[in-house]
Design an enzyme around this catalytic site. Structure first.
Site, PDB file in Angstrom:
ATOM      1  N   ASP A 159      40.332  43.967  43.995  1.00 16.85           N
ATOM      2  CA  ASP A 159      41.617  44.315  43.384  1.00 16.85           C
ATOM      3  C   ASP A 159      42.327  43.009  42.974  1.00 16.85           C
ATOM      4  O   ASP A 159      42.381  42.055  43.754  1.00 16.85           O
ATOM      5  CB  ASP A 159      42.448  45.074  44.438  1.00 16.85           C
ATOM      6  CG  ASP A 159      43.689  45.738  43.861  1.00 16.85           C
ATOM      7  OD1 ASP A 159      43.734  45.962  42.643  1.00 16.85           O
ATOM      8  OD2 ASP A 159      44.601  46.055  44.660  1.00 16.85           O
ATOM      9  N   SER A 217      42.082  43.414  48.110  1.00 20.20           N
ATOM     10  CA  SER A 217      42.824  42.374  47.385  1.00 20.20           C
ATOM     11  C   SER A 217      42.360  41.017  47.914  1.00 20.20           C
ATOM     12  O   SER A 217      41.647  40.936  48.923  1.00 20.20           O
ATOM     13  CB  SER A 217      44.319  42.541  47.634  1.00 20.20           C
ATOM     14  OG  SER A 217      44.590  42.313  49.009  1.00 20.20           O
ATOM     15  N   ASP A 240      42.561  40.139  36.772  1.00 22.13           N
ATOM     16  CA  ASP A 240      43.940  40.340  36.329  1.00 22.13           C
ATOM     17  C   ASP A 240      44.411  39.087  35.599  1.00 22.13           C
ATOM     18  O   ASP A 240      45.077  38.227  36.170  1.00 22.13           O
ATOM     19  CB  ASP A 240      44.843  40.659  37.529  1.00 22.13           C
ATOM     20  CG  ASP A 240      46.291  40.877  37.089  1.00 22.13           C
ATOM     21  OD1 ASP A 240      46.562  40.779  35.872  1.00 22.13           O
ATOM     22  OD2 ASP A 240      47.140  41.127  37.960  1.00 22.13           O
ATOM     23  N   SER A 244      51.346  54.867  44.307  1.00 21.56           N
ATOM     24  CA  SER A 244      51.726  55.609  45.510  1.00 21.56           C
ATOM     25  C   SER A 244      52.900  56.515  45.187  1.00 21.56           C
ATOM     26  O   SER A 244      53.763  56.171  44.376  1.00 21.56           O
ATOM     27  CB  SER A 244      52.099  54.646  46.641  1.00 21.56           C
ATOM     28  OG  SER A 244      50.924  54.217  47.298  1.00 21.56           O
ATOM     29  N   ASN A 260      45.293  53.635  41.697  1.00 20.12           N
ATOM     30  CA  ASN A 260      45.392  52.725  42.843  1.00 20.12           C
ATOM     31  C   ASN A 260      46.468  53.168  43.825  1.00 20.12           C
ATOM     32  O   ASN A 260      47.635  53.331  43.445  1.00 20.12           O
ATOM     33  CB  ASN A 260      45.759  51.324  42.357  1.00 20.12           C
ATOM     34  CG  ASN A 260      44.587  50.602  41.724  1.00 20.12           C
ATOM     35  OD1 ASN A 260      43.600  51.218  41.356  1.00 20.12           O
ATOM     36  ND2 ASN A 260      44.703  49.302  41.603  1.00 20.12           N
ATOM     37  N   HIS A 266      48.014  51.476  38.195  1.00 22.39           N
ATOM     38  CA  HIS A 266      48.331  50.732  39.422  1.00 22.39           C
ATOM     39  C   HIS A 266      49.679  51.214  39.951  1.00 22.39           C
ATOM     40  O   HIS A 266      50.404  51.930  39.266  1.00 22.39           O
ATOM     41  CB  HIS A 266      48.419  49.232  39.125  1.00 22.39           C
ATOM     42  CG  HIS A 266      47.092  48.564  39.058  1.00 22.39           C
ATOM     43  ND1 HIS A 266      46.682  47.638  39.971  1.00 22.39           N
ATOM     44  CD2 HIS A 266      46.065  48.713  38.186  1.00 22.39           C
ATOM     45  CE1 HIS A 266      45.467  47.235  39.663  1.00 22.39           C
ATOM     46  NE2 HIS A 266      45.060  47.867  38.577  1.00 22.39           N
TER      47      HIS A 266
HETATM   48  P1  13P Z   1      50.952  51.074  45.536  1.00 24.59           P
HETATM   49  O1  13P Z   1      51.740  49.937  46.132  1.00 24.59           O
HETATM   50  O2  13P Z   1      51.804  51.981  44.721  1.00 24.59           O
HETATM   51  O3  13P Z   1      50.166  51.801  46.536  1.00 24.59           O
HETATM   52  O4  13P Z   1      49.920  50.421  44.503  1.00 24.59           O
HETATM   53  C1  13P Z   1      48.742  49.810  44.938  1.00 24.59           C
HETATM   54  C2  13P Z   1      48.028  49.108  43.850  1.00 24.59           C
HETATM   55  O5  13P Z   1      48.295  49.293  42.675  1.00 24.59           O
HETATM   56  C3  13P Z   1      46.972  48.164  44.240  1.00 24.59           C
HETATM   57  O6  13P Z   1      46.475  47.431  43.161  1.00 24.59           O
END
Ligand code: 13P
Length: 349
Positions: free
Chosen positions: A83, A50, A105, A226, A266, A223
């Site tokens: 990212d 990022s 983005d 997690s 992601n 995205h």
């Molecule tokens: P998480 O916070 O769910 O891991 O997502 C990360 C993400 O989308 C990075 O762009």
């Protein structure tokens, strides 16, 4: 192996019907954890940074570490991705460094917080696509706005405020020529995505499936993917942390996405949780320790375990040796002569 075009990685994933995890990094141990997992599971991989990560680690440190990872693991195809680029300049500077993929983005304005208009998004994304493709670099765009905030980037909210409109997704793909399309389906960055196991009222897999039907050959990106496993939350809380109960995106929903055009997934938070839990455990159990290696090594191992598990669950495991990397210059020629198409196939509206 030199760094690989993300477009090639995703085209191959589409052929094989699997997804590829894109894991965020800020430092050497995280990069090593990803490579340990990729090696163990024989997986192609996307490593992403990022803006916050680039600032934290300083561009050159981070990029040299990725180059080291590529040199030390010649059998693993690695795409290096920016990212959530917030501007043309952010994307151009990543390309200048040698990143093989960028996300523009444009769903948010340059401040990374305020939702942009559709026309603003199309315009800035198109500009980055023209610049990047000339140099053989892949572009991911975003339509709709994700929830939450990550590294200071994000509109906040639950993720339900700006769900992607499928018709706009088609128009966006047609007008920008992006290689991969991130869509908003109710997910958000960070640990606090859902207050209970998500169902269709908060996680809009139906929207994703509809978009895939309309854009059957477009690589979709999830995205905020997690899973925020309870076991990882428990380790943190057991050793003095204070996470509130929370739910992430269940792996079976991601797998449903993969069956419906999702090629890039992601993941950042799960790795952050694994690292923090492992470090807290060492601090709590061995307060006499002060050599950073005593806690960074278990932290790296804990992250490698999560990444390896995701690689198997997303289906990328075992695919590292399927293909030869195409040099980035040849990819640039492919965009120019049209052998690498940037026109989406549109099925029906
Ligand atoms: P998480 O916070 O769910 O891991 O997502 C990360 C993400 O989308 C990075 O762009």
């Amino acid at each position: 192996m030199p760094l690989v075009s993300m477009r090639q990685l995703l085209d191959e994933a589409a052929k094989g019907g699997y997804g590829v995890g894109a894991f965020n990094v800020n430092d050497m141990e995280q990069i090593q954890a990803i490579m340990m997992a990729a090696k163990e599971t024989k997986s192609p991989v996307i490593v992403q940074a990022s803006r916050g990560a680039r600032k934290f680690a300083e561009d050159l440190y981070l990029f040299r570490l990725i180059q080291a990872a590529a040199e030390l693991n010649p059998e693993i195809p690695i795409a290096m991705h920016q990212d959530h680029g917030n501007s043309f300049e952010t994307c151009a500077s990543a390309i200048e460094l040698g990143y093989t993929s960028v996300m523009m983005d444009g769903s948010l304005k340059e401040d990374g917080k305020t939702p942009a208009t559709f026309e603003e998004n199309v315009e800035i994304t198109r500009r980055v696509v023209d610049y990047a493709h000339e140099r053989g670099v892949t572009v991911e765009g975003e339509i709709g706005v994700l929830g939450g905030v990550e590294d200071g980037h994000g509109a906040g909210g639950s993720g339900l405020e700006h769900i992607t409109d499928p018709d706009q997704a088609v128009e966006f793909a047609e007008r920008t020529g992006v290689d991969a399309l991130a869509i908003a389906i109710g997910t958000s960055h960070g640990a606090y995505k859902f207050t209970k196991k998500p169902d269709g009222s908060v996680l809009k897999m139906d929207v994703l499936i509809k978009i895939h039907k309309m854009l059957p050959n477009t690589h979709l990106v999830m995205h905020g993917s997690s899973s925020v496993p309870k076991e990882l939350q428990d380790i943190i809380n057991q050793y003095g942390g204070r996470l509130k109960p929370t739910w992430g995106v269940p792996v079976e929903e991601i797998q449903l996405g993969i069956r419906n055009g999702v090629r890039k997934i992601n993941v950042d938070t799960d790795n952050r949780l694994a690292i923090t839990g492992a470090i807290r455990k060492v601090f709590a159990e061995s307060p006499d320790k002060f050599d950073p290696r005593d806690y960074l090594k278990p932290a790296r191992e804990a992250m490698a375990k999560v990444v390896a598990e995701r690689m198997k669950q997303f289906g990328q495991a075992g695919h590292a040796g399927d293909y030869q990397p195409i040099p980035i210059e040849a990819i640039a020629r492919g965009y120019k002569d049209g052998t690498l198409s940037t026109k989406p196939q549109v099925a029906s509206r």
